[in-house]
Design an enzyme around this catalytic site. Structure first.
Site, short mmCIF file in Angstrom:
data_model
loop_
_atom_site.label_atom_id
_atom_site.label_comp_id
_atom_site.label_asym_id
_atom_site.label_seq_id
_atom_site.Cartn_x
_atom_site.Cartn_y
_atom_site.Cartn_z
N SER A 1 0.81 -1.21 0.00
CA SER A 1 0.00 0.00 0.00
C SER A 1 0.85 1.28 0.00
O SER A 1 0.31 2.38 -0.09
CB SER A 1 -0.94 0.01 1.21
OG SER A 1 -0.18 -0.02 2.40
N CYS A 2 2.15 1.14 0.05
CA CYS A 2 3.06 2.29 0.15
C CYS A 2 3.27 2.93 -1.23
O CYS A 2 3.66 2.27 -2.19
CB CYS A 2 4.40 1.82 0.71
SG CYS A 2 5.71 3.05 0.68
N GLU A 3 3.00 4.22 -1.31
CA GLU A 3 3.12 4.96 -2.57
C GLU A 3 4.57 5.03 -3.05
O GLU A 3 4.85 4.90 -4.25
CB GLU A 3 2.56 6.38 -2.39
CG GLU A 3 2.58 7.20 -3.65
CD GLU A 3 1.63 6.69 -4.73
OE1 GLU A 3 1.85 7.03 -5.90
OE2 GLU A 3 0.68 5.94 -4.42
#
Length: 112
Positions: free
Chosen positions: A9-11
């Site tokens: 989920s980390c951009e």
């Protein structure tokens, strides 16, 4: 083969993946939430990267820790916290086999 350690989920992790894909670099993904962090893998990182460089004090996990856990942080305490909470590692981590690159900013993978 290189391994990219991420949280899906980390951009910033997504940007790192895109950069590797654009360069045509073959890599495998290791999601720290889903795949975990073994003691031997953490030690592998710590042999190449200083412990305080790996500890992500800007993460949500860090902010949610008990104040006693965050107080008087040293290398041993940081190691224990990262083992217990793999999302405390700065990410993405790219292990090329020759070096470990911590974090990602545009252009970081240009030399690969």
């Amino acid at each position: 083969m290189a391994t990219l350690f991420v949280i899906k989920s980390c951009e910033t992790c997504r940007k790192a993946r895109e950069a590797l894909d654009k360069k045509g670099i073959v890599y495998q993904i290791h999601d720290l939430r889903e795949d975990g962090l073994s003691a031997s893998l953490l030690e592998h990182f710590l042999q190449r990267v200083p412990v305080m460089t790996l500890l992500n004090k800007r993460s949500t996990t860090w902010r949610n820790l008990d104040e006693n856990d965050k107080a008087n942080i040293d290398a041993n305490k940081a190691r224990e916290l990262m083992q217990a909470h793999p999302t405390l590692l700065k990410r993405p981590l790219l292990d090329t086999g020759e070096e470990i690159l911590v974090g990602y900013r545009d252009g970081d993978y240009d030399s690969l």
